[in-house]
Design a protein around this motif. Structure first.
Motif, PDB file in Angstrom:
ATOM      1  N   GLU A 236      -7.936   6.294  -2.356  1.00  0.00           N
ATOM      2  CA  GLU A 236      -8.254   7.717  -2.266  1.00  0.00           C
ATOM      3  C   GLU A 236      -9.603   8.056  -2.892  1.00  0.00           C
ATOM      4  O   GLU A 236     -10.234   9.047  -2.521  1.00  0.00           O
ATOM      5  CB  GLU A 236      -7.163   8.544  -2.948  1.00  0.00           C
ATOM      6  CG  GLU A 236      -5.829   8.539  -2.205  1.00  0.00           C
ATOM      7  CD  GLU A 236      -4.762   9.316  -2.957  1.00  0.00           C
ATOM      8  OE1 GLU A 236      -5.039   9.731  -4.105  1.00  0.00           O
ATOM      9  OE2 GLU A 236      -3.662   9.510  -2.405  1.00  0.00           O
ATOM     10  N   THR A 237     -10.045   7.255  -3.844  1.00  0.00           N
ATOM     11  CA  THR A 237     -11.243   7.624  -4.607  1.00  0.00           C
ATOM     12  C   THR A 237     -12.519   6.934  -4.128  1.00  0.00           C
ATOM     13  O   THR A 237     -13.609   7.486  -4.264  1.00  0.00           O
ATOM     14  CB  THR A 237     -11.042   7.304  -6.100  1.00  0.00           C
ATOM     15  OG1 THR A 237     -10.660   5.931  -6.242  1.00  0.00           O
ATOM     16  CG2 THR A 237      -9.967   8.199  -6.694  1.00  0.00           C
ATOM     17  N   ILE A 238     -12.387   5.737  -3.588  1.00  0.00           N
ATOM     18  CA  ILE A 238     -13.591   5.029  -3.130  1.00  0.00           C
ATOM     19  C   ILE A 238     -13.354   4.439  -1.749  1.00  0.00           C
ATOM     20  O   ILE A 238     -12.214   4.288  -1.304  1.00  0.00           O
ATOM     21  CB  ILE A 238     -13.996   3.896  -4.112  1.00  0.00           C
ATOM     22  CG1 ILE A 238     -12.912   2.806  -4.151  1.00  0.00           C
ATOM     23  CG2 ILE A 238     -14.283   4.431  -5.492  1.00  0.00           C
ATOM     24  CD1 ILE A 238     -13.336   1.581  -4.945  1.00  0.00           C
ATOM     25  N   GLU A 239     -14.454   4.099  -1.109  1.00  0.00           N
ATOM     26  CA  GLU A 239     -14.356   3.456   0.202  1.00  0.00           C
ATOM     27  C   GLU A 239     -14.206   1.954  -0.014  1.00  0.00           C
ATOM     28  O   GLU A 239     -15.045   1.313  -0.658  1.00  0.00           O
ATOM     29  CB  GLU A 239     -15.607   3.747   1.032  1.00  0.00           C
ATOM     30  CG  GLU A 239     -15.496   3.234   2.454  1.00  0.00           C
ATOM     31  CD  GLU A 239     -16.698   3.634   3.292  1.00  0.00           C
ATOM     32  OE1 GLU A 239     -16.885   3.026   4.350  1.00  0.00           O
ATOM     33  OE2 GLU A 239     -17.434   4.545   2.870  1.00  0.00           O
ATOM     34  N   VAL A 240     -13.135   1.407   0.506  1.00  0.00           N
ATOM     35  CA  VAL A 240     -12.824  -0.005   0.293  1.00  0.00           C
ATOM     36  C   VAL A 240     -13.182  -0.798   1.540  1.00  0.00           C
ATOM     37  O   VAL A 240     -12.857  -0.394   2.662  1.00  0.00           O
ATOM     38  CB  VAL A 240     -11.325  -0.190  -0.028  1.00  0.00           C
ATOM     39  CG1 VAL A 240     -11.009  -1.664  -0.276  1.00  0.00           C
ATOM     40  CG2 VAL A 240     -10.929   0.645  -1.239  1.00  0.00           C
ATOM     41  N   GLN A 241     -13.870  -1.917   1.321  1.00  0.00           N
ATOM     42  CA  GLN A 241     -14.251  -2.787   2.430  1.00  0.00           C
ATOM     43  C   GLN A 241     -13.008  -3.386   3.086  1.00  0.00           C
ATOM     44  O   GLN A 241     -11.984  -3.594   2.427  1.00  0.00           O
ATOM     45  CB  GLN A 241     -15.161  -3.918   1.924  1.00  0.00           C
ATOM     46  CG  GLN A 241     -16.481  -3.434   1.357  1.00  0.00           C
ATOM     47  CD  GLN A 241     -17.307  -2.692   2.405  1.00  0.00           C
ATOM     48  OE1 GLN A 241     -17.401  -3.114   3.570  1.00  0.00           O
ATOM     49  NE2 GLN A 241     -17.902  -1.577   2.006  1.00  0.00           N
ATOM     50  N   PRO A 242     -13.088  -3.657   4.402  1.00  0.00           N
ATOM     51  CA  PRO A 242     -11.906  -4.155   5.137  1.00  0.00           C
ATOM     52  C   PRO A 242     -11.257  -5.382   4.505  1.00  0.00           C
ATOM     53  O   PRO A 242     -10.027  -5.460   4.416  1.00  0.00           O
ATOM     54  CB  PRO A 242     -12.475  -4.482   6.520  1.00  0.00           C
ATOM     55  CG  PRO A 242     -13.634  -3.548   6.664  1.00  0.00           C
ATOM     56  CD  PRO A 242     -14.233  -3.429   5.302  1.00  0.00           C
ATOM     57  N   ASP A 243     -12.080  -6.364   4.081  1.00  0.00           N
ATOM     58  CA  ASP A 243     -11.477  -7.575   3.508  1.00  0.00           C
ATOM     59  C   ASP A 243     -10.794  -7.278   2.168  1.00  0.00           C
ATOM     60  O   ASP A 243      -9.731  -7.818   1.855  1.00  0.00           O
ATOM     61  CB  ASP A 243     -12.528  -8.675   3.339  1.00  0.00           C
ATOM     62  CG  ASP A 243     -13.719  -8.223   2.509  1.00  0.00           C
ATOM     63  OD1 ASP A 243     -13.940  -6.997   2.411  1.00  0.00           O
ATOM     64  OD2 ASP A 243     -14.412  -9.095   1.949  1.00  0.00           O
ATOM     65  N   GLU A 244     -11.435  -6.387   1.374  1.00  0.00           N
ATOM     66  CA  GLU A 244     -10.825  -5.995   0.104  1.00  0.00           C
ATOM     67  C   GLU A 244      -9.542  -5.186   0.349  1.00  0.00           C
ATOM     68  O   GLU A 244      -8.548  -5.330  -0.364  1.00  0.00           O
ATOM     69  CB  GLU A 244     -11.804  -5.170  -0.729  1.00  0.00           C
ATOM     70  CG  GLU A 244     -13.001  -5.972  -1.229  1.00  0.00           C
ATOM     71  CD  GLU A 244     -13.984  -5.107  -2.001  1.00  0.00           C
ATOM     72  OE1 GLU A 244     -13.887  -3.865  -1.881  1.00  0.00           O
ATOM     73  OE2 GLU A 244     -14.817  -5.669  -2.720  1.00  0.00           O
ATOM     74  N   LYS A 245      -9.627  -4.339   1.384  1.00  0.00           N
ATOM     75  CA  LYS A 245      -8.467  -3.516   1.713  1.00  0.00           C
ATOM     76  C   LYS A 245      -7.282  -4.396   2.116  1.00  0.00           C
ATOM     77  O   LYS A 245      -6.135  -4.154   1.714  1.00  0.00           O
ATOM     78  CB  LYS A 245      -8.827  -2.559   2.845  1.00  0.00           C
ATOM     79  CG  LYS A 245      -7.739  -1.544   3.153  1.00  0.00           C
ATOM     80  CD  LYS A 245      -8.246  -0.537   4.186  1.00  0.00           C
ATOM     81  CE  LYS A 245      -7.207   0.547   4.420  1.00  0.00           C
ATOM     82  NZ  LYS A 245      -7.692   1.549   5.393  1.00  0.00           N
ATOM     83  N   GLU A 246      -7.579  -5.424   2.899  1.00  0.00           N
ATOM     84  CA  GLU A 246      -6.515  -6.338   3.335  1.00  0.00           C
ATOM     85  C   GLU A 246      -5.873  -7.034   2.134  1.00  0.00           C
ATOM     86  O   GLU A 246      -4.648  -7.172   2.055  1.00  0.00           O
ATOM     87  CB  GLU A 246      -7.095  -7.379   4.299  1.00  0.00           C
ATOM     88  CG  GLU A 246      -6.042  -8.317   4.866  1.00  0.00           C
ATOM     89  CD  GLU A 246      -6.647  -9.321   5.834  1.00  0.00           C
ATOM     90  OE1 GLU A 246      -5.930 -10.258   6.209  1.00  0.00           O
ATOM     91  OE2 GLU A 246      -7.830  -9.167   6.196  1.00  0.00           O
TER      92      GLU A 246
END
Length: 204
Positions: free
Chosen positions: A157-167
């Motif tokens: 909710e607070t930062i934009e997370v990169q796809p690989d980090e999000k996974e």
């Protein structure tokens, strides 16, 4: 003591001991029924003329001597609540005593064996202690896994997370949620077993 009273003492399932006061806190056995001897593990003992602390060396810590002395002086019937007499390092006997003054210097103690009741109480307390420790440990795990998962959601909710980090973080969340699910099931099983065991003990 009259014959009727002696017959009652003899046939009673309660432990009964009659003492004669010799001196301050000095009481000697005058009568000791079979039920009492069996409860106390001294069947067939030659008790006549023996002081109570000769037969039971740890009696002072039990509280009975103080009660005998009090009843002797006041004449009032008194009760000694559930108390434990330490026989040795491995054995403790639990008794409830009712003490009454008879004629002359005689005092009678009528008592029941509460050792099995106390043993049951001790076992329940021990089981509760173990259960509480297990519950504390499980709830600690639950809180830890839940906090981690909530932290991941807050991060999204607070930062934009990169796809690989999000996974990767979603994988962490999935693992934590599976752990929470397993812990909840384990908690339910533990509580169910504890309740079942107590119901079984109560019905026994």
């Amino acid at each position: 003591m009259n014959k009727e009273l002696l017959n009652f003492y003899k046939n009673s399932s309660l432990g009964i001991a009659v003492y004669k006061r010799i001196d301050e806190y000095k009481f000697e056995f005058v009568y000791y029924n079979k039920a009492g001897q069996e409860m106390d593990g001294v069947v067939g003992i030659n008790y006549n003329g023996k002081l109570i602390d000769e037969v039971f060396p740890n009696i002072k810590n039990f509280g009975l001597l103080d009660l005998l002395e009090e009843v002797y002086h006041t004449g009032a019937t008194k009760e000694l609540p559930l108390s434990g007499y330490t026989v040795n390092n491995h054995l403790k006997l639990y008794r409830k005593n009712r003490v009454q003054k008879l004629e002359d210097d005689l005092v009678v103690s009528v008592y029941s064996d509460e050792s099995k009741t106390q043993e049951y109480i001790n076992r329940i307390e021990k089981e509760n202690h173990i259960l509480n420790k297990a519950l504390d440990y499980t709830s600690h795990d639950l809180r830890g896994n839940l906090s981690t998962s909530l932290g991941v959601l807050e991060l999204f909710e607070t930062i934009e997370v990169q796809p690989d980090e999000k996974e990767y973080l979603l994988h962490v969340m999935k693992e934590n949620l599976e752990k929470i699910d397993n812990n909840i099931h384990r908690l339910v099983r533990m509580l169910y077993k504890a309740i079942s065991d107590k119901e079984e003990n109560l019905s026994a």
